[in-house]
Design a protein around this motif. Structure first.
Motif, PDB file in Angstrom:
ATOM      1  N   SER A 122      -2.797   0.278  -3.337  1.00 35.99           N
ATOM      2  CA  SER A 122      -2.744   1.638  -2.797  1.00 35.99           C
ATOM      3  C   SER A 122      -4.100   2.087  -2.281  1.00 35.99           C
ATOM      4  O   SER A 122      -4.201   3.045  -1.526  1.00 35.99           O
ATOM      5  N   LYS A 155       0.832  -1.203   0.000  1.00 35.97           N
ATOM      6  CA  LYS A 155       0.000   0.000   0.000  1.00 35.97           C
ATOM      7  C   LYS A 155       0.865   1.251   0.000  1.00 35.97           C
ATOM      8  O   LYS A 155       0.607   2.203  -0.750  1.00 35.97           O
ATOM      9  N   GLN A 156       1.905   1.264   0.833  1.00 33.78           N
ATOM     10  CA  GLN A 156       2.787   2.422   0.902  1.00 33.78           C
ATOM     11  C   GLN A 156       3.538   2.618  -0.410  1.00 33.78           C
ATOM     12  O   GLN A 156       3.676   3.742  -0.899  1.00 33.78           O
ATOM     13  N   SER A 173      -7.050   2.086   0.124  1.00 34.56           N
ATOM     14  CA  SER A 173      -7.125   1.719   1.535  1.00 34.56           C
ATOM     15  C   SER A 173      -8.179   0.665   1.808  1.00 34.56           C
ATOM     16  O   SER A 173      -8.107  -0.077   2.767  1.00 34.56           O
ATOM     17  N   THR A 175       0.120  -1.157  -7.477  1.00 30.33           N
ATOM     18  CA  THR A 175      -0.720   0.030  -7.392  1.00 30.33           C
ATOM     19  C   THR A 175      -2.115  -0.308  -6.906  1.00 30.33           C
ATOM     20  O   THR A 175      -2.770   0.503  -6.233  1.00 30.33           O
ATOM     21  N   GLY A 203       2.655   1.433  -3.470  1.00 27.74           N
ATOM     22  CA  GLY A 203       1.740   1.756  -4.551  1.00 27.74           C
ATOM     23  C   GLY A 203       1.195   3.159  -4.493  1.00 27.74           C
ATOM     24  O   GLY A 203       0.780   3.714  -5.519  1.00 27.74           O
ATOM     25  N   SER A 204       1.185   3.763  -3.302  1.00 28.27           N
ATOM     26  CA  SER A 204       0.682   5.128  -3.146  1.00 28.27           C
ATOM     27  C   SER A 204       1.742   6.174  -3.426  1.00 28.27           C
ATOM     28  O   SER A 204       1.434   7.364  -3.470  1.00 28.27           O
ATOM     29  N   SER A 205       2.983   5.755  -3.612  1.00 23.38           N
ATOM     30  CA  SER A 205       4.083   6.691  -3.808  1.00 23.38           C
ATOM     31  C   SER A 205       4.044   7.286  -5.215  1.00 23.38           C
ATOM     32  O   SER A 205       3.818   6.582  -6.202  1.00 23.38           O
TER      33      SER A 205
END
Length: 208
Positions: free
Chosen positions: A76, A21-22, A78, A73, A24-26
């Motif tokens: 990402s 999650k971290q 939530s 991704t 893919g959110s970048s």
């Protein structure tokens, strides 16, 4: 987990889902995906003496790499609002399948390569647009919807305007890869801007 008095907790391991999650959110990950689409497009356009075999290998590898980026991704999100995570994983699976099909028979016909790529772009474009509509928590939903629409249009163009030579197909696929890659880079930069606006500034330490 051992915590010393007055020390911050130190985690010896992290949840793989949280790590994905971290990552893919970048915005850096999104930029990497954009470059992974843009660079093959440029290679396809500038490669001298293009052949169908070279084109198929480049496109196949790009699809496999895209599948990896899309899979990460997808995490990402939530939560699985409106099935957005499921749609993202489905896009990744389609990319892997299309890449394997292209690489499995690199000497296939122009029509077969156009069909595989066209169907992939059309389906993933529709799914991307769906995610933008279904997940209200996404940043820059309008840009994501536009990216999905661009992918769908690319698929329709490839499917509805068949070409009869490897050079013409190379130009067509290369052009769309460049356009899609540029759109992904714009998305990454927009995500970077949004991240900087929402990240709270670190308070300065008070003087003793």
């Amino acid at each position: 987990m051992n915590v010393s008095p007055g020390a911050s907790p130190q985690y010896t391991h992290s949840d793989p889902e949280d790590a994905l999650k971290q990552l893919g959110s970048s915005w850096i990950w999104a930029l990497g995906f954009g470059l992974a689409t843009l660079i093959p497009g440029i290679l396809v356009l500038v490669w001298p003496d293009e052949t169908l075999h070279i084109l198929a290998v480049i496109i196949g590898l790009q699809l496999l790499v895209a599948g990896g980026f899309r899979f990460v991704t997808a995490f990402s999100h939530s939560s699985d609002r409106g099935g957005s995570r499921l749609a993202g994983v489905l896009v990744a699976m389609l990319a892997f399948l299309a890449g394997v099909l292209v690489l499995r028979h690199p000497m296939q016909t122009i029509g077969a390569l156009s069909l595989i790529v066209g169907i992939f772009w059309l389906l993933t474009g529709v799914l991307t647009a769906y995610v933008a509509i279904a997940d209200s928590a996404l940043v820059h939903r309008g840009l994501l919807f536009g990216l999905g629409a661009l992918g769908a249009v690319a698929g329709i163009v490839v499917l509805c305007f068949p070409v009869d030579s490897a050079i013409a197909l190379t130009r067509l696929l290369g052009l769309w890869l460049v356009l899609l890659g540029l759109a992904e880079v714009v998305m990454a930069l927009a995500l970077r801007s949004a991240t900087r606006r929402t990240t709270p500034a670190t308070p300065r330490q008070a003087a003793p």
